[in-house]
Design a protein around this motif. Structure first.
Motif, short mmCIF file in Angstrom:
data_model
loop_
_atom_site.label_atom_id
_atom_site.label_comp_id
_atom_site.label_asym_id
_atom_site.label_seq_id
_atom_site.Cartn_x
_atom_site.Cartn_y
_atom_site.Cartn_z
N UNK A 137 0.67 -1.03 -0.07
CA UNK A 137 -0.09 0.11 -0.10
C UNK A 137 0.71 1.45 -0.09
N UNK A 138 2.18 1.22 0.48
CA UNK A 138 3.16 2.23 0.04
C UNK A 138 3.89 2.04 -1.04
N UNK A 139 3.83 3.11 -2.21
CA UNK A 139 4.16 3.01 -3.50
C UNK A 139 5.84 3.05 -3.12
N UNK A 140 6.82 2.66 -4.32
CA UNK A 140 8.16 2.80 -4.03
C UNK A 140 8.51 4.25 -4.10
N UNK A 141 7.47 4.96 -4.90
CA UNK A 141 8.02 6.48 -5.32
C UNK A 141 7.82 7.09 -3.85
N UNK A 142 6.75 6.65 -2.95
CA UNK A 142 6.76 7.44 -1.71
C UNK A 142 7.54 6.96 -0.82
N UNK A 150 12.02 11.30 5.70
CA UNK A 150 10.88 10.99 6.54
C UNK A 150 11.58 10.54 8.05
N UNK A 151 12.34 9.50 8.03
CA UNK A 151 12.81 9.10 9.16
C UNK A 151 13.69 9.93 9.82
N UNK A 152 14.71 10.87 9.21
CA UNK A 152 15.29 11.71 9.92
C UNK A 152 14.44 12.86 10.56
N UNK A 153 13.48 13.42 9.86
CA UNK A 153 12.83 14.60 10.54
C UNK A 153 11.91 13.97 11.48
N UNK A 181 7.33 19.25 8.42
CA UNK A 181 6.15 20.23 8.78
C UNK A 181 5.14 19.23 8.98
N UNK A 182 5.18 18.07 8.03
CA UNK A 182 4.02 17.17 8.56
C UNK A 182 3.88 16.43 9.75
N UNK A 183 5.07 16.05 10.12
CA UNK A 183 5.33 15.28 11.33
C UNK A 183 4.79 16.30 12.43
N UNK A 184 5.31 17.54 12.40
CA UNK A 184 5.17 18.40 13.50
C UNK A 184 3.73 18.87 13.59
N UNK A 185 3.01 18.74 12.49
CA UNK A 185 1.33 18.89 12.56
C UNK A 185 0.76 17.64 13.21
N UNK A 186 0.92 16.55 12.65
CA UNK A 186 0.85 15.23 13.40
C UNK A 186 0.78 15.17 14.82
N UNK A 298 2.83 5.65 9.82
CA UNK A 298 2.20 6.87 9.81
C UNK A 298 1.84 7.19 8.21
N UNK A 299 2.73 6.76 7.13
CA UNK A 299 2.23 7.11 6.09
C UNK A 299 1.06 6.31 5.49
N UNK A 300 1.26 4.91 5.73
CA UNK A 300 0.09 4.31 5.40
C UNK A 300 -1.29 4.83 6.11
#
Ligand code: NAD
Ligand code: ZN
Ligand code: ZN
Length: 336
Positions: A137-142, A150-153, A181-186, A298-300
């Motif tokens: 369900x997570x594309x290679x491109x994502x 992603x993991x760093x931030x 930005x998105x992790x901080x919002x989450x 989180x992405x899924x």
């Protein structure tokens, strides 16, 4: 197979034909579907940092693809399974850092695309214990940008202990920053995003930033102070002045998390203000396998949108130039 190779530091990469890699004991070979261009790959190719990679090498630590062959002793992966091969290529598994949940600090770690060949290729090798399964369900491109940016931030927010009701500043809304930005919002924070291009500032607003600060037009430190100052500032811009501005925009008790790695970067700190204001300055380096599993989860679950543009591997040199110019929509992903 085709690979983009750094033959000499500071020189353009060369597309080469190489034999398919043979997995050794504990390794797997991976057929790459998508491979992100992290700014770190540019630092690697230029030899920007004190510890330099040794050419020839293949950069890339956001490679995602399908396991083709298993080396001796690999039992937990299967051919046909999708995995990602992150910066943390392997660690010793025995030192105090590995044993205490801080494998990212292992002194014997091997880094993908730096200490061994990485994902700018049609195929690569990975140590099976560090090849991260990518959920369906997570594309290679994502998955590719999530694997480092992603993991760093995500990890940086964890080490800063971000809580809801805090103001989090994200300095630099590139590959890393757009996910920060998105992790901080989450996490429930109010987010102030800082950049120097209109496209990145618009992107930050679209991704949920509450405040956008154009560092060309005003001093980000003053702008942050107008909002009371940041509890946490994530320094993701490859620019020393941006570090100084992020530091200057902290409120009392605030934390600066250093993430970007500008060549020869230094940050002169005023001792008096740092002590009196109770400021913390923290260095944060990628994330563990567990952190990465959480990032995919989180992405899924729909908490993140990965903004990327697909390009052929042959465009590697122009693509690096475009990243340096800030002329990229968040992340370039090579599809070899
Ligand atoms: P990027 O080039 O995609 O993003 C940098 C962003 O900073 C761009 O949007 C650019 O417009 C912006 N910027 C430039 N000057 C600015 C300024 N003065 N103020 C505000 N914004 C400014 O780079 P990236 O791939 O996101 O990587 C960023 C840095 O993080 C690199 O140095 C990279 O090596 C480092 N990095 C560190 C880790 C770690 O574990 N600590 C992991 C991955 C990358
Ligand atoms: Zn990276
Ligand atoms: Zn170790």
């Amino acid at each position: 197979m085709k690979a983009a190779v750094v033959r000499a530091l500071g020189e353009p990469l060369v597309i080469e034909e190489r034999p398919d890699p043979e997995p050794g004991p504990g390794q797997v070979s991976v057929r790459i579907e998508a491979s992100g261009l992290c700014h770190t790959d540019i630092h690697a190719a230029n030899g920007d940092w004190p510890v330099k990679p040794e050419p020839p090498f293949v950069p890339g630590h956001e490679g995602v693809g399908i396991v083709e062959r298993l080396g001796a002793g690999v039992t937990h992966l299967t051919a046909g399974q999708r995995v990602a091969v992150p910066w943390l290529g392997r660690t010793c598994g025995r030192c105090e850092h590995c044993l205490s949940g801080w494998e990212t600090l292992c002194e014997r770690q091997v880094n993908t695309g730096y200490g061994c060949d990485g994902g700018y290729a049609e195929k690569m090798l990975a140590w099976a214990d560090f090849a991260q399964p990518v959920p369906d369900g997570i594309s290679p491109r994502d998955a590719a940008p999530l694997t480092c940016a992603g993991v760093t931030t995500y990890k940086a927010l964890k080490v800063a202990g971000v809580r809801p009701a805090q103001l989090v500043a994200v300095s630099g809304v590139g590959g890393l920053g757009h996910l920060a930005v998105q992790y901080a919002k989450t996490a429930g924070a109010t987010v102030a995003a800082i950049d120097v291009t209109d496209e990145k500032l618009d992107l930050a607003a679209k991704l949920g930033a509450d405040i956008v600060i154009d560092a060309r037009a005003e001093d980000p430190a003053k702008a942050l102070k107008r909002h009371g100052g940041a509890h946490v500032a994530l320094a993701c811009a490859v620019n020393e002045e941006a570090f100084t501005a992020a530091y200057g925009g902290l409120r009392r008790g605030g934390k600066l998390v250093m993430i970007a790695l500008p060549a020869d970067g230094t940050l002169p700190l005023p001792v008096f203000a740092t002590v009196l204001n109770g400021i913390s300055v923290i260095g944060s380096i990628v994330g563990t396998r567990q952190d990465l599993a959480e990032v995919y989860r989180l992405h899924a679950a729909g908490h993140t949108r990965v903004i990327s543009e697909a390009r052929p591997l042959e465009s590697v040199n122009e693509s690096m130039r475009d990243v340096l110019r800030g002329d990229v929509t968040a992340r370039i992903v090579f599809e070899p």
